[in-house]
Write an enzyme that holds these catalytic residues in place. Structure first.
Site, PDB file in Angstrom:
ATOM      1  N   TYR A  76      24.471  13.916   8.908  1.00 47.01           N
ATOM      2  CA  TYR A  76      23.363  12.611   9.397  1.00 47.01           C
ATOM      3  C   TYR A  76      22.117  12.941   9.920  1.00 47.01           C
ATOM      4  O   TYR A  76      21.373  11.996   9.698  1.00 47.01           O
ATOM      5  CB  TYR A  76      24.629  11.947  10.607  1.00 47.01           C
ATOM      6  CG  TYR A  76      24.131  10.648  11.078  1.00 47.01           C
ATOM      7  CD1 TYR A  76      24.669   9.595  10.546  1.00 47.01           C
ATOM      8  CD2 TYR A  76      23.027  10.602  12.105  1.00 47.01           C
ATOM      9  CE1 TYR A  76      24.416   8.338  10.765  1.00 47.01           C
ATOM     10  CE2 TYR A  76      22.766   9.439  12.190  1.00 47.01           C
ATOM     11  CZ  TYR A  76      23.413   8.132  11.706  1.00 47.01           C
ATOM     12  OH  TYR A  76      22.959   6.813  12.259  1.00 47.01           O
ATOM     13  N   PHE A 128       1.239  -7.686  -2.974  1.00 47.50           N
ATOM     14  CA  PHE A 128       2.517  -8.002  -4.031  1.00 47.50           C
ATOM     15  C   PHE A 128       3.563  -8.816  -3.272  1.00 47.50           C
ATOM     16  O   PHE A 128       3.635  -9.076  -2.167  1.00 47.50           O
ATOM     17  CB  PHE A 128       3.195  -6.556  -4.035  1.00 47.50           C
ATOM     18  CG  PHE A 128       4.823  -6.760  -5.048  1.00 47.50           C
ATOM     19  CD1 PHE A 128       4.592  -7.056  -6.206  1.00 47.50           C
ATOM     20  CD2 PHE A 128       6.037  -6.540  -4.217  1.00 47.50           C
ATOM     21  CE1 PHE A 128       5.599  -7.290  -6.748  1.00 47.50           C
ATOM     22  CE2 PHE A 128       7.035  -6.857  -5.079  1.00 47.50           C
ATOM     23  CZ  PHE A 128       6.979  -6.992  -6.255  1.00 47.50           C
ATOM     24  N   ASP A 129       4.370  -9.506  -3.868  1.00 46.20           N
ATOM     25  CA  ASP A 129       4.982 -10.663  -3.385  1.00 46.20           C
ATOM     26  C   ASP A 129       6.203 -10.017  -1.952  1.00 46.20           C
ATOM     27  O   ASP A 129       6.149 -11.079  -1.102  1.00 46.20           O
ATOM     28  CB  ASP A 129       5.895 -11.447  -4.467  1.00 46.20           C
ATOM     29  CG  ASP A 129       6.813 -10.730  -5.167  1.00 46.20           C
ATOM     30  OD1 ASP A 129       6.662  -9.334  -5.377  1.00 46.20           O
ATOM     31  OD2 ASP A 129       7.895 -11.095  -5.713  1.00 46.20           O
ATOM     32  N   ASP A 219      -0.305   0.422   0.065  1.00 47.42           N
ATOM     33  CA  ASP A 219       0.878   0.175  -0.742  1.00 47.42           C
ATOM     34  C   ASP A 219       0.754   0.915  -1.990  1.00 47.42           C
ATOM     35  O   ASP A 219       0.265   0.670  -2.936  1.00 47.42           O
ATOM     36  CB  ASP A 219       0.999  -1.159  -0.901  1.00 47.42           C
ATOM     37  CG  ASP A 219       2.177  -1.672  -1.827  1.00 47.42           C
ATOM     38  OD1 ASP A 219       2.829  -0.755  -2.397  1.00 47.42           O
ATOM     39  OD2 ASP A 219       2.435  -3.063  -1.943  1.00 47.42           O
ATOM     40  N   LYS A 262       9.177   3.371  -8.690  1.00 49.41           N
ATOM     41  CA  LYS A 262       8.062   3.444  -9.480  1.00 49.41           C
ATOM     42  C   LYS A 262       7.549   4.749  -9.996  1.00 49.41           C
ATOM     43  O   LYS A 262       8.411   5.539 -10.522  1.00 49.41           O
ATOM     44  CB  LYS A 262       6.794   2.495  -9.145  1.00 49.41           C
ATOM     45  CG  LYS A 262       7.075   0.977  -9.151  1.00 49.41           C
ATOM     46  CD  LYS A 262       7.991   0.767  -7.899  1.00 49.41           C
ATOM     47  CE  LYS A 262       7.823  -0.893  -7.893  1.00 49.41           C
ATOM     48  NZ  LYS A 262       8.667  -1.349  -6.683  1.00 49.41           N
ATOM     49  N   HIS A 454      11.192 -16.817  -6.487  1.00 47.72           N
ATOM     50  CA  HIS A 454      11.298 -16.689  -8.188  1.00 47.72           C
ATOM     51  C   HIS A 454      12.711 -15.921  -8.501  1.00 47.72           C
ATOM     52  O   HIS A 454      13.114 -16.076  -9.590  1.00 47.72           O
ATOM     53  CB  HIS A 454      10.290 -16.072  -8.617  1.00 47.72           C
ATOM     54  CG  HIS A 454      10.083 -14.448  -8.100  1.00 47.72           C
ATOM     55  ND1 HIS A 454       9.834 -14.342  -6.651  1.00 47.72           N
ATOM     56  CD2 HIS A 454      10.187 -13.283  -8.485  1.00 47.72           C
ATOM     57  CE1 HIS A 454       9.842 -13.013  -6.486  1.00 47.72           C
ATOM     58  NE2 HIS A 454       9.900 -12.276  -7.627  1.00 47.72           N
TER      59      HIS A 454
END
Ligand code: F0G
Length: 463
Positions: A76, A128-129, A219, A262, A454
């Protein structure tokens, strides 16, 4: 090994395990897309032949990553897997302070909870969204300062992700101190077409930000692809290694959020990197509340092992060269058939210009979504709309926001498909392109969520 100019290009890896794909008929797909309410997120994966919905969490891990899973320390607190990941983050980005999170938007949630208050303004290149969602959810405003060239798919610019310093300067100048908690720079700029930001621009942004005492956050989901473009397009950096370039990029930032799904080639994972201890401490509380204790933050020990390994593999030149080569192979096939695409080609995807592809379908009938569904019906290829549906309604007026770019994104998962798959995608899209004048009507919304619509939106064809 460098690519030998006399021989064709080949991937620097071979395939050890395969996953069968299911083919389907056009009649089946017509039925499935109707049942999915013309929303490609609602399709089952077995209803898709080639899945270019996203390059996020869809990459193929290497043998080293799979074997690293076995080393996961599931303690943990104070797990050795945490230490390994912390060291990898420090080595690659230079950031001293680090918090693991379960994915990129979780990193945004934690860091933005520590930084943003109602009424704030967060300038950046096209957000970005999820980034914009986390800003607007806090009743703050995202201001897009991307260079104008990014919004014209016919114009060539080597760094269409760049921030226009005049636009940014104006926002900084016109707002009182304390109203701008940070500037966010997305590397590469996904919503503008996977377009990179130059190192020169990163330096200039930081200089301007320091003048106004505003921190800069990156980001960083596609940090390695961004570095690859710097190496290949910015003369000054052509002899530098990818890792040297990344280190230099991050010298111009105060912090970062990262979706590791990514460029770190894992199926799940994220983190926050910071230079400032006070901010780190503030963010720590939110990390514990939302994600988990600071040494695992929503990840298993094994996830952190595979992620540390993926950070190294994802920042190797040979891998990146083959990655970008495949994306650009698709871009060239489409371009050669006259299909309008964002140029230069992006890092993780090819973006088709739906406005130029289906000029006769009005923006109120969502041409990009119409095109995405037609490509699915034709060949079972799934892609995604990056346009009006994704942009959501204006939070104040509740009117649809029609972005300048009306795009369909064909995102290529990392190390997953062969160039035969890419040929198939290009052939199917070319068929749709030949038939483009037969598609007379677009789609209309039947149901939508108030934010990030979306993902769950329901549509039907306009009669
Ligand atoms: N920032 C960028 C630039 C992204 O592209 C994404 C995700 C995120 C943040 C959020 O990260 O998904 O790990 O929570 N992009 C995916 C895509 C979903 O398809 O482009 P996440």
């Amino acid at each position: 090994m460098k690519n030998n100019m006399d021989l064709p290009f080949a991937e620097p890896y071979k395939i050890k395990m395969v996953e069968p794909l299911r083919k389907s008929t056009k009649n089946e797909r017509l039925k499935w897309i109707k049942n999915a309410r013309y929303n490609l997120f609602n399709l089952k994966s077995e209803q898709v032949f080639i899945d270019l919905l996203t390059d996020s969490g869809t990459g193929a891990m290497s043998d080293k990553q799979w074997s690293a899973l076995m080393l996961g320390d599931e303690s943990y607190a104070g797990a050795s897997s945490y230490e390994k990941l912390k060291n990898a983050v420090k080595e690659i980005t230079g950031f001293e302070y680090f918090l693991p999170t379960h994915q990129g938007r979780a990193a945004e949630n934690v860091l933005f909870s520590a930084l943003i208050k109602e009424g704030d303004i967060i300038p950046g290149n096209t957000h970005f969204d999820t980034t914009k969602g986390h800003i607007e959810f806090r009743k703050a405003l995202a201001v897009d300062c991307t260079i104008d060239e990014a919004f014209d798919t016919t114009v060539y610019h080597p760094f269409k992700g760049n921030i226009d310093l005049d636009k940014l300067g104006k926002v900084l100048k016109e707002n009182q101190k304390g109203k701008i908690p940070f500037i966010i720079v997305t590397l590469t700029c996904n919503s503008a077409g996977g377009q990179p930001v130059s190192l020169n621009n990163l330096k200039n942004i930081n200089e301007l930000a320091k003048k106004y005492e505003v921190p800069v956050i990156y980001d960083s989901a596609r940090l390695a692809e961004n570095a690859f473009f710097i190496k290949s397009r910015e003369e000054k950096y052509k002899e530098k290694s990818i890792r040297e370039i990344i280190r230099e990029m991050f010298l111009n930032a105060d912090g970062m959020t990262m979706s590791c799904k990514k460029d770190a080639i894992v199926n799940m994972g994220g983190f926050i990197g910071l230079r400032n201890r006070e901010l780190y401490r503030k963010a720590t509380t939110y990390n514990i509340m939302f994600e988990g204790f600071i040494t695992y933050g929503g990840l298993s020990g094994r996830d952190m092992e595979a992620l540390a390994q993926g950070l190294y593999e994802g920042t190797e030149y040979d891998y990146l060269e083959s990655r970008i080569n495949q994306v650009h192979y698709l871009g060239k096939l489409l371009k050669d058939q006259g299909i309008p695409v964002q140029e230069p080609f992006g890092g993780h995807a090819i973006f088709v210009d739906a406005k130029r592809f289906l000029p006769h379908i009005p923006k109120e009938e969502f041409p990009a979504q119409t095109l995405a569904t037609e490509l699915y019906i034709d060949g079972g290829v799934r892609c995604v709309e990056i346009s009006t549906l994704l942009t959501d309604r204006d939070p104040v007026t509740r009117k649809n926001r029609y972005p300048e770019l009306d795009l369909v994104r064909l995102a290529i998962p990392r190390r997953v498909y062969t160039n035969n798959h890419i040929d198939y995608v290009a052939a199917s899209l070319a068929r749709v392109y030949k038939r483009r004048n037969t598609y007379r009507k677009g789609l209309k919304i039947v149901w939508e969520a108030p934010i990030m619509r979306h993902f769950t939106i329901e549509l039907e064809p306009v009669q």
